[in-house]
Design an enzyme around this catalytic site. Structure first.
Site, PDB file in Angstrom:
ATOM      1  N   ASP A 105       3.331   8.354   0.874  1.00  0.00           N
ATOM      2  CA  ASP A 105       3.761   8.372   2.147  1.00  0.00           C
ATOM      3  C   ASP A 105       4.182   6.849   2.459  1.00  0.00           C
ATOM      4  O   ASP A 105       4.577   6.479   3.633  1.00  0.00           O
ATOM      5  CB  ASP A 105       2.606   8.338   3.441  1.00  0.00           C
ATOM      6  CG  ASP A 105       1.049   7.684   3.011  1.00  0.00           C
ATOM      7  OD1 ASP A 105       1.102   7.147   1.759  1.00  0.00           O
ATOM      8  OD2 ASP A 105       0.485   7.628   3.645  1.00  0.00           O
ATOM      9  N   GLU A 188      -8.732  -0.028  -5.460  1.00  0.00           N
ATOM     10  CA  GLU A 188      -7.956  -1.144  -6.129  1.00  0.00           C
ATOM     11  C   GLU A 188      -8.648  -1.995  -6.788  1.00  0.00           C
ATOM     12  O   GLU A 188      -8.530  -2.430  -7.967  1.00  0.00           O
ATOM     13  CB  GLU A 188      -6.814  -1.747  -5.057  1.00  0.00           C
ATOM     14  CG  GLU A 188      -6.188  -0.972  -4.315  1.00  0.00           C
ATOM     15  CD  GLU A 188      -6.575  -0.134  -3.064  1.00  0.00           C
ATOM     16  OE1 GLU A 188      -7.907  -0.394  -2.914  1.00  0.00           O
ATOM     17  OE2 GLU A 188      -5.852   0.264  -2.108  1.00  0.00           O
TER      18      GLU A 188
HETATM   19  C1  UGA Z   1      -5.011   3.524   1.869  1.00  0.00           C
HETATM   20  C2  UGA Z   1      -4.502   2.556   1.034  1.00  0.00           C
HETATM   21  O1  UGA Z   1      -3.546   1.945   1.354  1.00  0.00           O
HETATM   22  C3  UGA Z   1      -4.211   3.268  -0.454  1.00  0.00           C
HETATM   23  O2  UGA Z   1      -3.880   2.505  -1.377  1.00  0.00           O
HETATM   24  C4  UGA Z   1      -5.346   3.988  -0.715  1.00  0.00           C
HETATM   25  O3  UGA Z   1      -5.248   4.817  -1.850  1.00  0.00           O
HETATM   26  C5  UGA Z   1      -6.118   4.790   0.267  1.00  0.00           C
HETATM   27  O4  UGA Z   1      -6.383   4.105   1.429  1.00  0.00           O
HETATM   28  C6  UGA Z   1      -7.508   5.344   0.002  1.00  0.00           C
HETATM   29  O5  UGA Z   1      -8.190   5.875   0.884  1.00  0.00           O
HETATM   30  O6  UGA Z   1      -7.949   5.166  -1.313  1.00  0.00           O
HETATM   31  P1  UGA Z   1      -4.105   5.388   3.254  1.00  0.00           P
HETATM   32  O7  UGA Z   1      -2.798   5.530   3.840  1.00  0.00           O
HETATM   33  O8  UGA Z   1      -5.096   5.408   4.333  1.00  0.00           O
HETATM   34  O9  UGA Z   1      -4.271   4.529   2.071  1.00  0.00           O
HETATM   35  O10 UGA Z   1      -4.427   6.683   2.344  1.00  0.00           O
HETATM   36  P2  UGA Z   1      -3.561   8.040   2.231  1.00  0.00           P
HETATM   37  O11 UGA Z   1      -2.220   8.035   2.127  1.00  0.00           O
HETATM   38  O12 UGA Z   1      -3.958   9.124   3.346  1.00  0.00           O
HETATM   39  O13 UGA Z   1      -3.861   8.564   0.870  1.00  0.00           O
HETATM   40  C7  UGA Z   1      -3.627   8.108  -0.296  1.00  0.00           C
HETATM   41  C8  UGA Z   1      -3.128   8.822  -1.532  1.00  0.00           C
HETATM   42  O14 UGA Z   1      -3.802  10.081  -1.722  1.00  0.00           O
HETATM   43  C9  UGA Z   1      -1.784   9.634  -0.828  1.00  0.00           C
HETATM   44  O15 UGA Z   1      -0.696   9.691  -1.947  1.00  0.00           O
HETATM   45  C10 UGA Z   1      -2.167  10.821  -0.608  1.00  0.00           C
HETATM   46  O16 UGA Z   1      -1.134  12.119  -0.606  1.00  0.00           O
HETATM   47  C11 UGA Z   1      -3.266  10.934  -1.394  1.00  0.00           C
HETATM   48  N1  UGA Z   1      -4.484  12.138  -0.633  1.00  0.00           N
HETATM   49  C12 UGA Z   1      -5.063  11.738   0.247  1.00  0.00           C
HETATM   50  C13 UGA Z   1      -5.022  13.134  -1.822  1.00  0.00           C
HETATM   51  O17 UGA Z   1      -4.618  13.154  -2.787  1.00  0.00           O
HETATM   52  N2  UGA Z   1      -6.183  13.728  -1.024  1.00  0.00           N
HETATM   53  C14 UGA Z   1      -6.473  13.668   0.162  1.00  0.00           C
HETATM   54  O18 UGA Z   1      -7.314  14.461   0.648  1.00  0.00           O
HETATM   55  C15 UGA Z   1      -5.956  12.541   0.943  1.00  0.00           C
HETATM   56 MN    MN Z   2      -0.842   6.357   3.059  1.00  0.00          MN
END
Ligand code: UGA
Ligand code: MN
Length: 244
Positions: A105, A188
């Protein structure tokens, strides 16, 4: 040197839109393999169709989040099993080059990919739109890291965003135990610590010594109705039904 882009993804209404936007960004970059890893138990024909349509060289794997973490309401370790699966692929298949964790995203200027390609150990740069501070970045004085600017330091040694660093494949191979912990907020930091020994002075600074923002932690507004209907909003069988 080749670039390995590790992208966690998971099923929701916005998924195919996110992958489409990121995929066409990556299409501007040469010598790149896109490792798309879905948090799911079954492969998604829609994701495969979308990846084929975009035409960026890719591998598609599944890496479901362990059940014990799925139950957590707010603080899930999102994308961790996906990224560790990507690391496993690199350990087994890559001999040189650089890898980067690119969430599906976020927003990426293509020039950062050409800059990270020459990473010797670990490179870092600023990420925009992180927390209320608006940016997360190493703080540079006289060409060296003096600290980190981030809205949430949380006792971390490396208070950086996932989108703000890249790692050399050789450097990873020399650290066979490096992996990402299932620790919300510390993914991270935990991963970068697992790359020890890694001194702050060894980190290569990109984006003109961290003075430019070339990656953004954008977040897509959720469409609650689409989510409730479980529509994927592209090529979904629901549309086939609708148009009969
Ligand atoms: C924040 C940080 O900026 C990310 O670098 C970090 O990976 C993430 O938190 C985290 O929780 O670890 P955020 O925008 O809150 O990012 O998180 P998302 O974009 O919702 O998820 C991070 C990635 O994991 C995305 O590529 C998403 O597609 C994936 N994801 C999310 C999954 O594979 N499974 C899930 O249930 C939710
Ligand atoms: Mn995100």
């Amino acid at each position: 040197p080749p670039l390995y882009i590790i992208t966690p993804t998971f099923r929701r209404a916005e998924q195919l839109a996110e992958l489409t936007r990121l995929g066409y960004t990556l299409k501007h970059v040469v010598n790149l393999l896109w490792l798309v890893i879905e948090d799911a138990n079954q492969t998604s024909p829609l994701v495969i169709h979308t990846l084929n349509r975009i035409g960026v060289p890719y591998e598609y794997f599944l890496a479901p989040m362990p059940e014990e973490y799925k139950k957590a309401k707010k603080t899930k370790p999102r994308g961790v099993s996906n990224r560790n699966r990507g690391l496993e692929y690199i350990r087994a298949n890559a001999t040189s080059g650089v890898f980067y964790f690119a969430d599906d995203d976020n927003t990426y200027d293509i020039s950062i990919f050409e800059q990270m390609r020459y990473t010797k150990k670990v490179s870092m740069w600023p990420v925009g739109l992180v927390t209320q501070f608006g940016v997360s970045s190493p703080i540079i004085r006289e060409g060296k890291i003096k600290g980190f600017y981030d809205g949430w330091i949380g006792g971390r040694k490396f208070p950086v965003d996932m989108a703000g660093f890249a790692v050399s494949v050789k450097f990873l191979h020399e650290r066979p135990n490096a992996k990402m912990p299932f620790k919300p907020g510390y993914e991270e930091d935990g991963f970068l610590k697992s790359l020890a020994p890694l001194n702050l002075t060894e980190i290569e600074l990109l984006a003109s010594n961290c003075t430019e923002i070339l990656t953004w932690h954008t977040q897509t507004k959720k469409n609650a109705n689409a989510a409730a209907l479980n529509v994927s909003t592209y090529g979904d069988t629901n549309l086939v039904e609708l148009n009969k």
